[in-house]
Motif scaffolding. Structure first.
Motif, PDB file in Angstrom:
ATOM      1  N   ALA A   1       8.066   8.330 -13.213  1.00 27.81           N
ATOM      2  CA  ALA A   1       8.863   7.339 -12.491  1.00 27.81           C
ATOM      3  C   ALA A   1       9.483   6.352 -13.463  1.00 27.81           C
ATOM      4  O   ALA A   1       8.816   5.896 -14.399  1.00 27.81           O
ATOM      5  N   ARG A   2      10.737   6.014 -13.249  1.00 22.65           N
ATOM      6  CA  ARG A   2      11.435   5.100 -14.164  1.00 22.65           C
ATOM      7  C   ARG A   2      12.646   4.504 -13.472  1.00 22.65           C
ATOM      8  O   ARG A   2      13.161   5.064 -12.491  1.00 22.65           O
ATOM      9  N   MET A   3      13.080   3.378 -13.986  1.00 17.84           N
ATOM     10  CA  MET A   3      14.308   2.761 -13.506  1.00 17.84           C
ATOM     11  C   MET A   3      15.489   3.623 -13.931  1.00 17.84           C
ATOM     12  O   MET A   3      15.477   4.211 -15.008  1.00 17.84           O
ATOM     13  N   GLY A   4      16.499   3.703 -13.073  1.00 20.04           N
ATOM     14  CA  GLY A   4      17.710   4.447 -13.422  1.00 20.04           C
ATOM     15  C   GLY A   4      17.708   5.891 -12.961  1.00 20.04           C
ATOM     16  O   GLY A   4      18.730   6.580 -13.102  1.00 20.04           O
ATOM     17  N   MET A   5      16.559   6.379 -12.418  1.00 21.63           N
ATOM     18  CA  MET A   5      16.529   7.764 -11.923  1.00 21.63           C
ATOM     19  C   MET A   5      17.599   7.945 -10.848  1.00 21.63           C
ATOM     20  O   MET A   5      17.787   7.090  -9.991  1.00 21.63           O
ATOM     21  N   ARG A   6      18.249   9.084 -10.891  1.00 23.68           N
ATOM     22  CA  ARG A   6      19.220   9.407  -9.836  1.00 23.68           C
ATOM     23  C   ARG A   6      18.517  10.278  -8.784  1.00 23.68           C
ATOM     24  O   ARG A   6      17.864  11.276  -9.115  1.00 23.68           O
ATOM     25  N   VAL A   7      18.623   9.866  -7.528  1.00 23.80           N
ATOM     26  CA  VAL A   7      17.869  10.548  -6.463  1.00 23.80           C
ATOM     27  C   VAL A   7      18.783  10.877  -5.281  1.00 23.80           C
ATOM     28  O   VAL A   7      19.835  10.259  -5.101  1.00 23.80           O
ATOM     29  N   GLN A   8      18.317  11.835  -4.504  1.00 21.89           N
ATOM     30  CA  GLN A   8      19.086  12.389  -3.387  1.00 21.89           C
ATOM     31  C   GLN A   8      18.187  12.420  -2.155  1.00 21.89           C
ATOM     32  O   GLN A   8      17.020  12.782  -2.267  1.00 21.89           O
ATOM     33  N   ALA A   9      18.738  12.049  -1.002  1.00 23.12           N
ATOM     34  CA  ALA A   9      17.938  12.026   0.227  1.00 23.12           C
ATOM     35  C   ALA A   9      17.558  13.433   0.654  1.00 23.12           C
ATOM     36  O   ALA A   9      18.373  14.362   0.583  1.00 23.12           O
ATOM     37  N   ARG A  10      16.335  13.592   1.102  1.00 21.90           N
ATOM     38  CA  ARG A  10      15.906  14.811   1.792  1.00 21.90           C
ATOM     39  C   ARG A  10      15.728  14.429   3.258  1.00 21.90           C
ATOM     40  O   ARG A  10      14.800  13.727   3.611  1.00 21.90           O
ATOM     41  N   TRP A  11      16.660  14.890   4.095  1.00 26.18           N
ATOM     42  CA  TRP A  11      16.631  14.542   5.515  1.00 26.18           C
ATOM     43  C   TRP A  11      15.628  15.423   6.256  1.00 26.18           C
ATOM     44  O   TRP A  11      15.313  16.527   5.808  1.00 26.18           O
ATOM     45  N   VAL A  12      15.175  14.939   7.405  1.00 23.89           N
ATOM     46  CA  VAL A  12      14.307  15.757   8.249  1.00 23.89           C
ATOM     47  C   VAL A  12      15.143  16.823   8.940  1.00 23.89           C
ATOM     48  O   VAL A  12      16.380  16.798   8.874  1.00 23.89           O
ATOM     49  N   ALA A  13      14.476  17.766   9.624  1.00 19.75           N
ATOM     50  CA  ALA A  13      15.191  18.804  10.372  1.00 19.75           C
ATOM     51  C   ALA A  13      15.972  18.166  11.524  1.00 19.75           C
ATOM     52  O   ALA A  13      15.635  17.067  11.979  1.00 19.75           O
ATOM     53  N   ASP A  14      17.006  18.876  11.989  1.00 16.20           N
ATOM     54  CA  ASP A  14      17.882  18.321  13.028  1.00 16.20           C
ATOM     55  C   ASP A  14      17.116  17.813  14.243  1.00 16.20           C
ATOM     56  O   ASP A  14      17.415  16.759  14.787  1.00 16.20           O
ATOM     57  N   ASP A  15      16.118  18.592  14.669  1.00 16.39           N
ATOM     58  CA  ASP A  15      15.425  18.214  15.909  1.00 16.39           C
ATOM     59  C   ASP A  15      14.462  17.045  15.691  1.00 16.39           C
ATOM     60  O   ASP A  15      13.824  16.583  16.629  1.00 16.39           O
TER      61      ASP A  15
END
Lengths: 148, 172
Positions: free
Chosen positions: B129-143
């Motif tokens: 873990a560190r400052m500046g990491m680039r991250v992407q959302a993992r969304w839940v399933a549609d339902d």
């Protein structure tokens, strides 16, 4: 646009240490007994405290007390709330146990407000299953035969 | 009155601890701007509100810009990826914790927003873990989507190089 709202529950599941005096009081409740404590000046505190509020000195030996007492003041609860000791209308009351010099707060299951009066005699109703809690004392009830 | 005392009670150990539970049951009303933010999450969108004066994008949207004192209700959709500005490794278990520890909680400055949101990053060791990491959302399933930030299950590394400190230094 409709505004959203939702339930939000904040909950802390603490455990508290009782200390020696309250621990003894709760242990007695679990046994179905009331137990106060004597101060250095000879007064009996019920419920017991570790220190005498009048002098600041440590209190002394436990004092067994009967399950009976007298209502010194009270307030009627017409609509009990979740968490109240009874699910029907009841009185919060200060009850001076016979032999004690102070009064304890508890519930009185009197049925109706006009069955309550200052000076009435009450007796403890115990829970059948007790765990070492003030709720082991389910409530107080008017002494049978006493006219309101 | 003690006739019904169980025999075991008289010989049980003295009471030294008591449960002392605190339970407060609120109803939270989100208000218009927070409601629009929450509704968008059910649609896999993240919507903030721009101040027309300082042009900052507040996330979630709020009714007014606290700096400029004007309504900040121009809706702006921001990205579901961004830069970790700060983080905390949770190593102590507690009731209702989302995962067994250790896990990483972060503040994420989503691309297009000026306020970080708080969420979790999964898929990395706590030491990474560190400052500046680039991250992407993992969304839940549609339902499972709903008007809640829980519509984003967690964030994961996006694979992009870390962001330079200067790019988020004003958002800490």
């Amino acid at each position: 646009m409709d505004v959203l709202s939702a339930p939000y529950v904040l909950e802390y599941t603490y455990q508290r240490s009782t200390g020696p005096v309250i621990g003894r009081f709760l242990t007695a409740l679990r046994d179905g007994r009331l137990e106060g404590v004597r101060t250095t000046t000879g007064r009996v505190l019920m419920p017991p405290l570790e220190y005498d509020p009048a002098t600041g000195e440590a209190t002394g030996e436990p004092v067994p007390l009967p399950p009976d007492g007298v209502v010194t003041t009270w307030a009627w609860v017409a609509t009990p709330r979740p968490g109240h000791p009874l699910d029907r209308p009841f009185a919060w009351a200060l009850i001076r146990i016979d032999g004690a010099d102070t009064a304890m707060l508890h519930a009185v299951d009197a049925g109706a407000a006009d069955a309550m009066r200052t000076g009435m005699r009450v007796t403890a109703r115990w829970r059948a299953e007790r765990t070492g809690s003030i709720l082991d004392l389910a409530c107080f009830v008017p002494v049978a035969g006493e006219a309101p | 009155m003690s006739d019904d005392a169980p025999d075991a009670a008289a010989t049980a150990a003295p009471v030294t601890m008591v449960p002392s539970h605190v339970r407060l049951t609120y109803t939270v009303t989100a208000g218009r701007h927070l409601s629009s933010y929450l509704r968008a999450l059910a649609d896999r969108r993240i919507v903030g509100g721009r101040c027309p004066v300082c042009t900052k994008v507040y996330l979630p949207a709020r009714g007014a810009c606290p700096t400029c004192g004007v309504p900040a209700d121009q809706p702006v959709e921001v990205a579901d990826r961004g830069t970790v500005t700060t983080f905390c490794v949770i190593r102590i278990p507690f009731e209702a914790a989302p995962f067994p520890p250790p896990y990483v909680a972060v503040a994420i400055l989503l691309d297009g927003a000026d306020m970080p949101i708080f969420h979790l990053v999964r898929g990395i060791a706590p030491e990474e873990a560190r400052m500046g990491m680039r991250v992407q959302a993992r969304w839940v399933a549609d339902d499972q989507l709903g008007p809640t930030l829980a519509s984003i299950r967690w964030f994961e590394l996006s694979g992009e190089p870390d962001a330079a400190y200067e790019t988020y230094a004003n958002h800490l």
